[in-house]
Scaffold this active site. Structure first.
Site, mmCIF file in Angstrom:
data_model
loop_
_atom_site.group_PDB
_atom_site.id
_atom_site.type_symbol
_atom_site.label_atom_id
_atom_site.label_comp_id
_atom_site.label_asym_id
_atom_site.label_seq_id
_atom_site.Cartn_x
_atom_site.Cartn_y
_atom_site.Cartn_z
ATOM 1 N N GLY A 1 -7.433 1.858 -1.698
ATOM 2 C CA GLY A 1 -7.364 1.485 -0.545
ATOM 3 C C GLY A 1 -8.084 0.552 0.303
ATOM 4 C CG PHE B 1 -0.168 8.830 7.593
ATOM 5 C CD1 PHE B 1 -0.772 9.589 6.790
ATOM 6 C CD2 PHE B 1 0.811 7.929 7.032
ATOM 7 C CE1 PHE B 1 -0.813 9.215 5.545
ATOM 8 C CE2 PHE B 1 0.786 7.425 5.802
ATOM 9 C CZ PHE B 1 -0.010 8.025 5.005
ATOM 10 N NE ARG C 1 -2.338 0.569 -2.636
ATOM 11 C CZ ARG C 1 -2.935 1.788 -2.383
ATOM 12 N NH1 ARG C 1 -4.079 2.087 -1.427
ATOM 13 N NH2 ARG C 1 -2.745 2.742 -3.263
ATOM 14 C CG ASP D 1 -7.991 12.936 6.358
ATOM 15 O OD1 ASP D 1 -7.920 13.307 7.593
ATOM 16 O OD2 ASP D 1 -6.822 13.225 5.553
ATOM 17 C CG ASP E 1 -0.808 4.274 -0.798
ATOM 18 O OD1 ASP E 1 -1.724 4.725 -0.111
ATOM 19 O OD2 ASP E 1 -0.325 4.317 -1.431
ATOM 20 C CD GLU F 1 -13.747 6.606 1.229
ATOM 21 O OE1 GLU F 1 -12.684 6.105 1.020
ATOM 22 O OE2 GLU F 1 -13.954 7.741 0.321
#
Ligand code: 5GP
Length: 186
Positions: free
Chosen positions: A41, A146, A159, A97, A153, A93
């Site tokens: 990610g 979210f 992405r 979360d 993704d 990162e």
């Protein structure tokens, strides 16, 4: 059914955030850093971030298996190739979360005696934090929503979007392609 997501950060806003973070990192580590990105990610973020940094940087990657309640822990699936002993390391990162991934990686890298380990995340979502994580550089802090795009993704989709968008997990659970038409054009 096609759905239109809310754009959290457009291209220009993302560039401004990345430029600020690049400046912060360059000022803090004027003697060079190893940037360690968490696959997959954070790849677009890493690529843009290192290109606005004005100090010597090398890049490396780790892959981690996500925390699953069954196994109870995060595992290192692919390690860095760099010997980080005595070096300043920045973990890159996409999003922090629960904090489980970053907390694990910080601990793992610290055991190798680097000069320092710091954490730079594009997105910080504190609402679901399980373990406290010291974040040194934050792009944006968000509510409990979210997000997809710019590396993030859903089942491998979205992405490569140039924007960061808010998606509804229940909509995605029903149809993972629900936002494709709105975000990529018909
Ligand atoms: P953690 O819960 O360990 O802090 O984050 C683990 C990983 O879950 C993140 O690196 C990211 O890949 C994924 N993740 C967490 N929140 C989101 C989100 O809102 N959207 C997407 N696409 N992935 C997320």
């Amino acid at each position: 059914m096609a759905h239109t997501p809310e754009i959290l950060l457009g291209q220009d806003e993302l560039s401004a955030v990345v430029e600020r973070l690049g400046r912060e990192l360059s000022e803090r580590h004027d003697d060079g850093v190893v940037m360690i990105a968490v696959l997959r990610g954070s790849v677009p973020f890493l690529a843009d971030l290192v290109r606005v940094m004005t100090i010597r940087t090398s890049v490396d990657f780790v892959a981690l298996s996500p925390y699953t309640p069954g196994t109870g822990r995060v595992r290192l699936v692919m390690d860095v190739a760099t010997n980080i002993e005595g070096k300043h390391v920045v973990i890159v990162e996409d999003i922090v979360d629960t904090g489980l991934t970053s907390a694990f990686l910080i601990g793992e890298l610290q055991r190798r005696n680097p000069a320092s380990v710091s954490l730079c995340t594009l997105v910080d979502r504190p609402a679901r934090r399980v373990v406290p994580v010291p974040i040194d550089h934050t792009g944006v802090q968000i509510e409990d929503r979210f997000v997809i795009g710019y590396g993030l993704d859903h089942e491998g989709r979205y992405r490569n979007l140039q924007v960061l968008a808010i998606a509804d997990p229940t909509v995605l659970a029903e149809d993972p392609d629900a936002y494709v038409e709105a975000l990529y054009g018909a």
